[in-house]
Each structure stands twice: as C-alpha cells, then as structure tokens.
Scaffold this motif. Sequence first.
Motif, PDB file in Angstrom:
ATOM      1  N   TYR B  36       0.838  -1.182   0.000  1.00 42.59           N
ATOM      2  CA  TYR B  36       0.000   0.000   0.000  1.00 42.59           C
ATOM      3  C   TYR B  36       0.883   1.246   0.000  1.00 42.59           C
ATOM      4  N   ARG B  37       0.319   2.346  -0.491  1.00 41.19           N
ATOM      5  CA  ARG B  37       0.939   3.656  -0.322  1.00 41.19           C
ATOM      6  C   ARG B  37      -0.067   4.551   0.391  1.00 41.19           C
ATOM      7  N   GLN B  38       0.477   5.313   1.328  1.00 40.83           N
ATOM      8  CA  GLN B  38      -0.346   6.253   2.076  1.00 40.83           C
ATOM      9  C   GLN B  38       0.252   7.637   1.888  1.00 40.83           C
ATOM     10  N   ALA B  39      -0.514   8.539   1.327  1.00 40.46           N
ATOM     11  CA  ALA B  39      -0.060   9.906   1.093  1.00 40.46           C
ATOM     12  C   ALA B  39      -0.631  10.823   2.158  1.00 40.46           C
ATOM     13  N   ALA B  40       0.201  11.716   2.652  1.00 44.38           N
ATOM     14  CA  ALA B  40      -0.237  12.766   3.574  1.00 44.38           C
ATOM     15  C   ALA B  40      -0.983  12.221   4.778  1.00 44.38           C
ATOM     16  N   GLY B  41      -0.592  11.049   5.268  1.00 47.92           N
ATOM     17  CA  GLY B  41      -1.171  10.489   6.482  1.00 47.92           C
ATOM     18  C   GLY B  41      -2.640  10.192   6.415  1.00 47.92           C
ATOM     19  N   ARG B  42      -3.167   9.984   5.217  1.00 47.06           N
ATOM     20  CA  ARG B  42      -4.595   9.714   5.109  1.00 47.06           C
ATOM     21  C   ARG B  42      -4.852   8.342   4.507  1.00 47.06           C
ATOM     22  N   GLY B  43      -5.633   8.312   3.434  1.00 45.11           N
ATOM     23  CA  GLY B  43      -6.129   7.050   2.927  1.00 45.11           C
ATOM     24  C   GLY B  43      -5.052   6.147   2.366  1.00 45.11           C
ATOM     25  N   LEU B  44      -5.376   4.859   2.342  1.00 42.41           N
ATOM     26  CA  LEU B  44      -4.489   3.844   1.807  1.00 42.41           C
ATOM     27  C   LEU B  44      -4.836   3.543   0.359  1.00 42.41           C
ATOM     28  N   GLN B  45      -3.811   3.428  -0.451  1.00 39.46           N
ATOM     29  CA  GLN B  45      -3.987   3.024  -1.841  1.00 39.46           C
ATOM     30  C   GLN B  45      -3.311   1.674  -2.025  1.00 39.46           C
ATOM     31  N   LEU B  46      -4.086   0.659  -2.393  1.00 36.14           N
ATOM     32  CA  LEU B  46      -3.507  -0.654  -2.655  1.00 36.14           C
ATOM     33  C   LEU B  46      -2.767  -0.604  -3.977  1.00 36.14           C
ATOM     34  N   LEU B  47      -1.488  -0.950  -3.947  1.00 35.53           N
ATOM     35  CA  LEU B  47      -0.658  -0.912  -5.155  1.00 35.53           C
ATOM     36  C   LEU B  47      -0.579  -2.288  -5.817  1.00 35.53           C
ATOM     37  N   PHE B  48      -0.209  -3.285  -5.050  1.00 40.22           N
ATOM     38  CA  PHE B  48      -0.028  -4.637  -5.556  1.00 40.22           C
ATOM     39  C   PHE B  48      -0.474  -5.647  -4.498  1.00 40.22           C
ATOM     40  N   TYR B  49      -0.877  -6.820  -4.977  1.00 38.31           N
ATOM     41  CA  TYR B  49      -1.078  -7.913  -4.056  1.00 38.31           C
ATOM     42  C   TYR B  49      -0.603  -9.200  -4.726  1.00 38.31           C
ATOM     43  N   ILE B  75       8.797  -7.561  -2.726  1.00 39.15           N
ATOM     44  CA  ILE B  75       9.678  -6.441  -3.027  1.00 39.15           C
ATOM     45  C   ILE B  75       8.949  -5.434  -3.900  1.00 39.15           C
ATOM     46  N   LEU B  76       9.094  -4.172  -3.557  1.00 38.91           N
ATOM     47  CA  LEU B  76       8.538  -3.072  -4.341  1.00 38.91           C
ATOM     48  C   LEU B  76       9.693  -2.333  -5.002  1.00 38.91           C
ATOM     49  N   SER B  77       9.587  -2.095  -6.310  1.00 34.09           N
ATOM     50  CA  SER B  77      10.712  -1.526  -7.051  1.00 34.09           C
ATOM     51  C   SER B  77      10.259  -0.430  -7.995  1.00 34.09           C
ATOM     52  N   SER B  78      11.240   0.371  -8.371  1.00 25.99           N
ATOM     53  CA  SER B  78      11.062   1.336  -9.444  1.00 25.99           C
ATOM     54  C   SER B  78      12.400   1.524 -10.148  1.00 25.99           C
ATOM     55  N   LYS B  79      12.352   1.718 -11.454  1.00 21.88           N
ATOM     56  CA  LYS B  79      13.589   1.973 -12.198  1.00 21.88           C
ATOM     57  C   LYS B  79      13.982   3.445 -12.111  1.00 21.88           C
ATOM     58  N   LYS B  80      12.968   4.322 -12.095  1.00 18.37           N
ATOM     59  CA  LYS B  80      13.235   5.765 -12.034  1.00 18.37           C
ATOM     60  C   LYS B  80      12.151   6.430 -11.205  1.00 18.37           C
ATOM     61  N   LEU B  81      12.527   6.923 -10.044  1.00 19.25           N
ATOM     62  CA  LEU B  81      11.563   7.532  -9.143  1.00 19.25           C
ATOM     63  C   LEU B  81      11.086   8.895  -9.650  1.00 19.25           C
ATOM     64  N   LEU B  82       9.821   9.180  -9.375  1.00 14.95           N
ATOM     65  CA  LEU B  82       9.212  10.476  -9.644  1.00 14.95           C
ATOM     66  C   LEU B  82       8.932  11.173  -8.316  1.00 14.95           C
ATOM     67  N   LEU B  83       8.779  12.483  -8.377  1.00 18.87           N
ATOM     68  CA  LEU B  83       8.424  13.224  -7.167  1.00 18.87           C
ATOM     69  C   LEU B  83       7.144  12.669  -6.542  1.00 18.87           C
ATOM     70  N   SER B  84       6.222  12.287  -7.392  1.00 19.24           N
ATOM     71  CA  SER B  84       4.912  11.807  -6.934  1.00 19.24           C
ATOM     72  C   SER B  84       4.981  10.446  -6.260  1.00 19.24           C
ATOM     73  N   ASP B  85       6.145   9.803  -6.275  1.00 20.56           N
ATOM     74  CA  ASP B  85       6.290   8.510  -5.595  1.00 20.56           C
ATOM     75  C   ASP B  85       6.530   8.672  -4.093  1.00 20.56           C
ATOM     76  N   SER B  86       6.741   9.887  -3.652  1.00 20.38           N
ATOM     77  CA  SER B  86       6.928  10.118  -2.216  1.00 20.38           C
ATOM     78  C   SER B  86       5.704   9.665  -1.439  1.00 20.38           C
ATOM     79  N   GLY B  87       5.936   9.101  -0.264  1.00 24.15           N
ATOM     80  CA  GLY B  87       4.816   8.669   0.555  1.00 24.15           C
ATOM     81  C   GLY B  87       5.263   7.656   1.591  1.00 24.15           C
ATOM     82  N   PHE B  88       4.291   7.116   2.276  1.00 22.61           N
ATOM     83  CA  PHE B  88       4.533   6.110   3.311  1.00 22.61           C
ATOM     84  C   PHE B  88       4.080   4.772   2.743  1.00 22.61           C
ATOM     85  N   TYR B  89       5.009   3.839   2.620  1.00 20.24           N
ATOM     86  CA  TYR B  89       4.724   2.558   1.986  1.00 20.24           C
ATOM     87  C   TYR B  89       4.554   1.480   3.050  1.00 20.24           C
TER      88      TYR B  89
END
Lengths: 116, 116
Positions: B36-49, B75-89
């Motif tokens: 999951y990713r959580q932005a700004a201490g609020r809702g959870l976004q399911l990324l992968f399962y 494992i969670l990966s990225s080849k090239k991070l974007l600013l928008s990838d910031s968050g609590f994982y």
Amino acid sequence: AQSVAQPEDQVNVAEGNPLTVKCTYSVSGNPYLFWYVQYPNRGLQFLLKYITGDNLVKGSYGFEAEFNKSQTSFHLKKPSALVSDSALYFCAVRDNGSSNTGKLIFGQGTTLQVKP
Amino acid sequence: SQTIHQWPATLVQPVGSPLSLECTVEGTSNPNLYWYRQAAGRGLQLLFYSVGIGQISSEVPQNLSASRPQDRQFILSSKKLLLSDSGFYLCAWSEFVAGAVNNEQFFGPGTRLTVL
C-alpha cells in the motif's frame, strides 16, 4: 460498487467521555468488517472484526463496534476515551468480488483527538 | 507468532534514481501479501497484491513494480523515481486459508520515502 465511508475527517472528545467513530459500507454479499488504528509514522494495528453472530464486537484496548445491518453501519465505540487513543482510525470491508485474495476496501480514515 | 518486517524505515532518494523496498514475513506459510501507499497520512492506496510466488496483481498503473521471489518475501521496485512517488509505503500480509473469508491483514511498520 463496494465501498466504505467514514463521514468524519476528525472527531474530538474529552478524556473520560464516550467516543464514536462512524463507518458505513456498501458490499455485495455478506459484509466482513474490520477496524484498524494507526499512530503517527507507524503501520496499522488491527482492533477488531465482524464476521457473523453478535452485533456487538469487542476488540483490543477497550474498543468495541456495533454492526447494524439495516443501516449498513459498523461504528467504533469506547465507553471512556483516553488521551492515548488519539490516532487515525480506519474502517475496512472485505472485497467480496475478489475471492481468496483477502483484499480489503478501506475508508479514508478518521482522526480521533482526545483532549485532557 | 507471526512477524512482518520492512526496510528501510526511511529513505531519501533523488528523482530518477531506482528504488527497492523489501518486506518479509515470519511464522506463516503461503501468505497473501500486499503493498500500500499512504499519502499525507490519510487514505491507503492498494498498489499490488500477491497470492503466491511469482503471482503479482497490480491495482493501479504507475511507475512501480512488485515481485515475490520467495514465499514470504515481497519487493517493491522502481527503475526511475518520480516526485509523486513520495509517501509512506506499507506492506501487509493475511493468512491464506482456502474458503476463508474473514482473515484480517497485518501491517508492517512502513517505509517513509521522500523523493527530492
């Protein structure tokens, strides 16, 4: 579509007073409902769940939740709030459209602020 | 008893750099695993399962990917991070029991990612 709504962004309550954090849901089939708590910069902690049976579910740290099928609600309650209960609370429902994946649909969270 | 680990706890990365976050679970076999990713201490976004080794389902198209090389490693990966990838994982697991419908998810401590 299946969904969970937490209508209050924030709930404020005085220490020692009862607290209620509201949750309503919409699912196809039987609802399987959960409450979690999150303290700052921490993972979510499981509080309690409703599967079947008694509509009043008791959980960790003195919390309980009342399942109301006719109102499609699952409100979290505690008879006497503590300052240490201040945290972010999430309601969730099992995604019945994804059997065996265990996926949950989370509400947006409600911040509980307990003041001394 | 079961334990879930995530590392690192915090990470600061420049835009365009790669990412690798790891999650491991102890004390259980064949768990369902979630990112999951959580932005700004609020809702959870399911990324992968994942319901098994090498089985990954993506919930939203994005700059990230996930892999499950071992039964209890996610494992969670990225080849090239974007600013928008910031968050609590947050990584989570639930017990897989054939036909079960009520298994709660258990969350790790999270990784705070800041992309600059």
